[in-house]
Design a protein around this motif. Structure first.
Motif, PDB file in Angstrom:
ATOM      1  N   TYR A  76      -5.808   9.827  -2.587  1.00 20.06           N
ATOM      2  CA  TYR A  76      -5.534   8.493  -1.425  1.00 20.06           C
ATOM      3  C   TYR A  76      -7.033   8.077  -1.041  1.00 20.06           C
ATOM      4  CZ  TYR A  76      -2.156  12.182   0.192  1.00 20.06           C
ATOM      5  OH  TYR A  76      -0.911  12.627   0.867  1.00 20.06           O
ATOM      6  N   VAL A  77      -8.250   8.435  -1.477  1.00 23.16           N
ATOM      7  CA  VAL A  77      -9.018   6.943  -1.145  1.00 23.16           C
ATOM      8  C   VAL A  77      -8.440   5.636  -2.585  1.00 23.16           C
ATOM      9  CG1 VAL A  77     -11.441   6.027  -2.098  1.00 23.16           C
ATOM     10  CG2 VAL A  77     -10.610   8.645  -0.927  1.00 23.16           C
ATOM     11  N   GLY A  78      -8.047   5.881  -3.962  1.00 24.45           N
ATOM     12  CA  GLY A  78      -7.990   5.536  -4.859  1.00 24.45           C
ATOM     13  C   GLY A  78      -6.869   4.392  -3.987  1.00 24.45           C
ATOM     14  N   TYR A  79      -6.012   4.713  -2.739  1.00 21.80           N
ATOM     15  CA  TYR A  79      -4.872   4.569  -2.710  1.00 21.80           C
ATOM     16  C   TYR A  79      -4.939   3.127  -1.685  1.00 21.80           C
ATOM     17  CZ  TYR A  79      -0.677   8.158  -4.364  1.00 21.80           C
ATOM     18  OH  TYR A  79      -0.186   8.781  -4.998  1.00 21.80           O
ATOM     19  N   THR A  80      -6.497   2.794  -1.093  1.00 26.74           N
ATOM     20  CA  THR A  80      -6.490   2.211   0.177  1.00 26.74           C
ATOM     21  C   THR A  80      -7.255   0.762  -1.262  1.00 26.74           C
ATOM     22  OG1 THR A  80      -8.870   3.012  -0.296  1.00 26.74           O
ATOM     23  CG2 THR A  80      -7.835   3.261   1.394  1.00 26.74           C
ATOM     24  N   GLU A  81      -7.341   1.197  -2.336  1.00 26.52           N
ATOM     25  CA  GLU A  81      -7.302  -0.481  -2.614  1.00 26.52           C
ATOM     26  C   GLU A  81      -5.642  -0.916  -3.199  1.00 26.52           C
ATOM     27  OE1 GLU A  81     -11.396  -0.536  -4.717  1.00 26.52           O
ATOM     28  OE2 GLU A  81      -9.790  -0.068  -6.267  1.00 26.52           O
ATOM     29  N   GLU A  97     -12.341  27.576  -6.746  1.00 25.97           N
ATOM     30  CA  GLU A  97     -12.930  25.987  -7.110  1.00 25.97           C
ATOM     31  C   GLU A  97     -12.091  25.570  -7.615  1.00 25.97           C
ATOM     32  OE1 GLU A  97     -15.325  24.474 -11.266  1.00 25.97           O
ATOM     33  OE2 GLU A  97     -14.464  26.232 -11.337  1.00 25.97           O
ATOM     34  N   LYS A  98     -10.662  25.898  -8.406  1.00 29.25           N
ATOM     35  CA  LYS A  98      -9.514  25.126  -8.308  1.00 29.25           C
ATOM     36  C   LYS A  98      -9.075  25.010  -7.281  1.00 29.25           C
ATOM     37  CE  LYS A  98      -7.684  27.959 -12.563  1.00 29.25           C
ATOM     38  NZ  LYS A  98      -7.188  28.776 -13.407  1.00 29.25           N
ATOM     39  N   GLN A  99      -8.433  25.283  -6.262  1.00 29.18           N
ATOM     40  CA  GLN A  99      -8.244  24.782  -4.834  1.00 29.18           C
ATOM     41  C   GLN A  99      -9.696  23.683  -5.036  1.00 29.18           C
ATOM     42  OE1 GLN A  99      -7.839  28.181  -2.221  1.00 29.18           O
ATOM     43  NE2 GLN A  99      -6.185  28.910  -3.369  1.00 29.18           N
ATOM     44  N   ALA A 100     -10.679  23.823  -5.004  1.00 28.60           N
ATOM     45  CA  ALA A 100     -11.188  23.033  -4.480  1.00 28.60           C
ATOM     46  C   ALA A 100     -11.097  22.075  -5.169  1.00 28.60           C
ATOM     47  CB  ALA A 100     -12.991  23.247  -4.267  1.00 28.60           C
ATOM     48  N   LYS A 101     -11.060  21.992  -6.143  1.00 24.07           N
ATOM     49  CA  LYS A 101     -10.860  20.506  -7.150  1.00 24.07           C
ATOM     50  C   LYS A 101      -9.861  19.825  -6.896  1.00 24.07           C
ATOM     51  CE  LYS A 101     -14.075  21.918 -10.770  1.00 24.07           C
ATOM     52  NZ  LYS A 101     -13.910  22.409 -12.632  1.00 24.07           N
ATOM     53  N   ALA A 102      -8.740  20.642  -7.402  1.00 23.28           N
ATOM     54  CA  ALA A 102      -7.249  20.278  -6.306  1.00 23.28           C
ATOM     55  C   ALA A 102      -7.752  19.086  -5.102  1.00 23.28           C
ATOM     56  CB  ALA A 102      -6.502  21.222  -6.562  1.00 23.28           C
ATOM     57  N   ALA A 103      -8.326  19.821  -3.885  1.00 24.93           N
ATOM     58  CA  ALA A 103      -8.329  19.202  -3.027  1.00 24.93           C
ATOM     59  C   ALA A 103      -9.115  17.926  -3.470  1.00 24.93           C
ATOM     60  CB  ALA A 103      -8.752  19.716  -1.998  1.00 24.93           C
ATOM     61  N   LYS A 104     -10.211  18.031  -4.027  1.00 28.65           N
ATOM     62  CA  LYS A 104     -11.634  17.087  -4.367  1.00 28.65           C
ATOM     63  C   LYS A 104     -10.120  15.570  -5.096  1.00 28.65           C
ATOM     64  CE  LYS A 104     -15.368  15.340  -6.843  1.00 28.65           C
ATOM     65  NZ  LYS A 104     -16.213  15.411  -8.274  1.00 28.65           N
ATOM     66  N   ALA A 105      -9.320  16.490  -6.026  1.00 22.85           N
ATOM     67  CA  ALA A 105      -8.188  15.003  -6.799  1.00 22.85           C
ATOM     68  C   ALA A 105      -7.466  14.437  -5.619  1.00 22.85           C
ATOM     69  CB  ALA A 105      -8.155  15.736  -7.995  1.00 22.85           C
ATOM     70  N   GLU A 106      -6.880  15.316  -4.833  1.00 19.42           N
ATOM     71  CA  GLU A 106      -5.934  15.034  -4.274  1.00 19.42           C
ATOM     72  C   GLU A 106      -7.002  14.115  -2.840  1.00 19.42           C
ATOM     73  OE1 GLU A 106      -2.909  16.238  -0.563  1.00 19.42           O
ATOM     74  OE2 GLU A 106      -4.752  17.496  -0.794  1.00 19.42           O
ATOM     75  N   ALA A 107      -7.970  13.920  -2.506  1.00 15.86           N
ATOM     76  CA  ALA A 107      -8.531  12.881  -1.542  1.00 15.86           C
ATOM     77  C   ALA A 107      -8.923  11.888  -2.439  1.00 15.86           C
ATOM     78  CB  ALA A 107      -9.946  13.510  -1.393  1.00 15.86           C
ATOM     79  N   GLN A 108      -9.318  11.532  -3.683  1.00 20.36           N
ATOM     80  CA  GLN A 108      -9.235  10.721  -5.225  1.00 20.36           C
ATOM     81  C   GLN A 108      -8.135  10.011  -5.177  1.00 20.36           C
ATOM     82  OE1 GLN A 108     -11.038  13.037  -7.977  1.00 20.36           O
ATOM     83  NE2 GLN A 108     -13.457  12.545  -7.906  1.00 20.36           N
ATOM     84  N   SER A 130     -13.038   5.303   5.427  1.00  9.89           N
ATOM     85  CA  SER A 130     -14.491   5.712   5.780  1.00  9.89           C
ATOM     86  C   SER A 130     -14.070   7.377   6.064  1.00  9.89           C
ATOM     87  CB  SER A 130     -14.770   5.455   7.189  1.00  9.89           C
ATOM     88  OG  SER A 130     -13.452   5.023   8.053  1.00  9.89           O
ATOM     89  N   GLU A 131     -13.010   7.524   6.620  1.00  9.96           N
ATOM     90  CA  GLU A 131     -12.387   8.474   6.564  1.00  9.96           C
ATOM     91  C   GLU A 131     -11.844   9.456   5.302  1.00  9.96           C
ATOM     92  OE1 GLU A 131      -8.679  11.812   9.578  1.00  9.96           O
ATOM     93  OE2 GLU A 131      -8.680   8.392   9.787  1.00  9.96           O
ATOM     94  N   LEU A 132     -10.542   8.829   4.414  1.00  7.96           N
ATOM     95  CA  LEU A 132     -11.275   9.497   3.249  1.00  7.96           C
ATOM     96  C   LEU A 132     -11.699   9.474   2.459  1.00  7.96           C
ATOM     97  CD1 LEU A 132      -7.935   7.024   2.841  1.00  7.96           C
ATOM     98  CD2 LEU A 132      -8.066   9.850   3.186  1.00  7.96           C
ATOM     99  N   GLU A 133     -13.354   8.744   2.864  1.00  9.97           N
ATOM    100  CA  GLU A 133     -14.394   8.554   1.667  1.00  9.97           C
ATOM    101  C   GLU A 133     -14.807  10.103   2.740  1.00  9.97           C
ATOM    102  OE1 GLU A 133     -16.501   5.322   2.581  1.00  9.97           O
ATOM    103  OE2 GLU A 133     -14.900   4.188   0.310  1.00  9.97           O
ATOM    104  N   ALA A 134     -15.125  10.662   3.771  1.00 13.51           N
ATOM    105  CA  ALA A 134     -15.542  11.285   4.130  1.00 13.51           C
ATOM    106  C   ALA A 134     -15.054  13.034   3.834  1.00 13.51           C
ATOM    107  CB  ALA A 134     -15.576  11.595   5.998  1.00 13.51           C
ATOM    108  N   LYS A 135     -13.464  12.450   3.648  1.00 15.94           N
ATOM    109  CA  LYS A 135     -12.798  13.352   3.585  1.00 15.94           C
ATOM    110  C   LYS A 135     -13.351  13.966   1.906  1.00 15.94           C
ATOM    111  CE  LYS A 135      -8.343  13.768   6.061  1.00 15.94           C
ATOM    112  NZ  LYS A 135      -7.460  13.512   6.385  1.00 15.94           N
ATOM    113  N   PHE A 137       0.727  -1.336   0.201  1.00 15.54           N
ATOM    114  CA  PHE A 137       0.339  -0.123  -0.291  1.00 15.54           C
ATOM    115  C   PHE A 137       0.961   0.835   0.588  1.00 15.54           C
ATOM    116  CE2 PHE A 137      -3.030  -2.990   1.673  1.00 15.54           C
ATOM    117  CZ  PHE A 137      -3.818  -2.678   0.817  1.00 15.54           C
ATOM    118  N   LYS A 138       0.253   2.780  -0.299  1.00 18.56           N
ATOM    119  CA  LYS A 138       1.032   4.054  -0.907  1.00 18.56           C
ATOM    120  C   LYS A 138       0.736   4.558   0.902  1.00 18.56           C
ATOM    121  CE  LYS A 138       0.840   4.165  -5.644  1.00 18.56           C
ATOM    122  NZ  LYS A 138       0.854   5.100  -6.900  1.00 18.56           N
ATOM    123  N   LEU A 139      -0.331   3.796   1.374  1.00 15.08           N
ATOM    124  CA  LEU A 139      -0.372   4.797   3.040  1.00 15.08           C
ATOM    125  C   LEU A 139      -0.775   3.516   4.058  1.00 15.08           C
ATOM    126  CD1 LEU A 139      -3.395   5.100   2.968  1.00 15.08           C
ATOM    127  CD2 LEU A 139      -3.467   6.307   1.426  1.00 15.08           C
ATOM    128  N   GLY A 140      -0.785   3.471   4.770  1.00  9.67           N
ATOM    129  CA  GLY A 140      -0.348   3.161   6.703  1.00  9.67           C
ATOM    130  C   GLY A 140      -1.939   3.121   6.615  1.00  9.67           C
TER     131      GLY A 140
END
Length: 424
Positions: free
Chosen positions: A296-301, A283-294, A82-87, A53-56
């Motif tokens: 990290y969520v992908g890192y859970t697989e 909006e750009k900042q929010a999309k960047a935060a969303k992409a980052e969250a996505q 669950s925490e990452l999905e909330a983010k 995994f890329k994260l613990g």
């Protein structure tokens, strides 16, 4: 006893002779065994990769087990997310909020632009209208002033003369019309003309009479001058015209007000543009935060980095693992290979690309491959000379041979024995 000793010598001589005979009749048996034991061996290998995994986090699912065949990109395990999905949900909401602010700013900008256009058009229309009204009011003032002046001064001699001429002309026409009427009446009595002809002359007579009366009245008015009430009425009209002019000139203030509306609309446009830029940045900042969250969520697989077979598993569901900890080891399905370690004297003459024959020890099957690389082994593999007189160190080399395919019935880890270059 004297016979026993000669018998022993005879038996020994027979044994020596028999051994010499056997050696002379099978000269290659010992050499073959020695040669067989001297040929290098290596194991069949393939590349192995670790999946981590890329994260613990805490493992919630293990989807494969040792021995399973997997494909590149296949999900192998999952972490608690669950925490990452909330983010991620929070990032989605932030993006939606930013987009709402953009729409609001765009609406404000459009409204300000429309107001500016309306105000600018109002400036043009109002300015033109006001100037026309002022011009009309000035003309009315001038006309009223001229009338008052004319009434105060009375008729000019030319006007009196003209009135007299008009009266005399009208009088002459009237007298002629009267004479015509009298003559026609006389002829009517004698039956020389009809009543209709007399009526026509009668109409001409009445018109001539009316004109002479009007001309007489006009002549009297010119000679008598205007009445006082006419002068007061004209003066009142003059004051009314002046008031209209002042009102028209006051309309110029409306132009200034409309120009102020234009300036205010321009300021509102700039403000809306600033709000729009700020909202776009949000909006750009929010999309960047969303992409980052996505991400990290992908890192859970945990997905398989390549096609292969799971050969080891080091964690179980419920365990807490760190970033980079190898959960699985995957034996890839790449072309198998074997690495032989040989003395430099045995490697001499070989090069990458040479075809090599080998034997699978387990089955005795002959296997072919191609030398992929020849590299010097580490220093500890160097055979040091035990004596300095006439001896040198002998270095070992690693010869990597790629197999054309996995031999039938073979498995990774089985032993191959070097035979030599293929014939031809």
């Amino acid at each position: 006893m004297r016979f026993i000793r000669p018998m022993i010598f005879i038996v020994m001589a027979l044994a020596i002779g028999t051994g010499g005979y056997l050696l002379s009749t099978h000269p290659t048996a010992g050499n073959a065994q020695a040669e067989s034991s001297a040929l290098p061996t290596a194991y069949i290998e393939t590349n192995a990769v670790s999946a981590s995994f890329k994260l613990g986090g805490r493992i919630t699912e293990i989807l494969v087990h040792e021995g399973d065949t997997v494909q590149k990109g296949q999900v192998l395990a999952r972490l608690q997310s669950s925490e990452l999905e909330a983010k991620l949900a929070q990032a989605d909401a932030t993006v939606a909020l930013a987009q709402g602010k953009i729409a609001e700013a765009q609406g404000a900008k459009a409204a300000a632009q429309a107001k500016k256009q309306q105000a600018a058009a109002g400036v043009t229309v109002t300015s033109e209208t006001v100037e026309q009204q002022i011009a009309q009011a000035k003309a009315a003032v001038d006309a009223a002033q001229a009338k008052v002046d004319g009434l105060r001064q009375g008729a000019r001699p030319e006007e009196k003369k003209q009135a007299e001429i008009q009266y005399e002309a009208a009088k002459e026409v009237y007298e002629i019309a009267e004479q015509n009427l009298n003559r026609m009446n006389a002829m009517l009595e004698e039956g020389l003309v009809s009543k209709a002809e007399v009526d026509k002359v009668q109409v001409s007579y009445q018109e001539a009479k009316t004109k002479v009366e009007l001309a007489e009245q006009q002549l009297q008015m010119v000679n008598q001058g205007p009445r006082e009430e006419e002068i007061r009425a004209a003066e009142a009209m003059l004051e009314q015209a002046k008031a209209a002019l002042q009102l028209a000139e006051a309309g110029r203030e409306q132009v200034a007000i409309r120009q102020g509306d234009v300036a205010a609309a321009e300021a509102a446009i700039k403000q809306a543009q600033g709000a729009l830029q700020s909202a776009a940045s949000g909006e750009k900042q929010a999309k960047a935060a969303k992409a980052e969250a996505q991400v990290y969520v992908g890192y859970t697989e945990l997905t398989a980095p390549s096609d292969g077979v799971i050969i080891s598993q080091t964690a179980q569901p419920g365990e807490l693992v760190g970033s980079g900890f190898p959960i699985f080891t995957i034996q890839t399905t790449d072309t198998p290979w074997a690495k032989f370690y040989m003395k430099e004297t045995s490697v001499a003459g070989f090069k990458a690309g040479d075809n090599i024959r080998m034997k699978l020890i387990a089955t005795g099957q002959e296997v072919e491959g191609t030398i992929q690389s020849i590299s010097a082994a580490p220093d500890f593999a160097v055979k040091k000379a035990t004596q300095t007189a006439g001896q040198t160190d002998v270095r070992s080399f690693a010869v990597k041979v790629g197999l054309r395919q996995m031999p039938e019935g073979a498995a990774v880890g089985m032993t191959l024995q070097w035979i030599g270059a293929t014939e031809g």
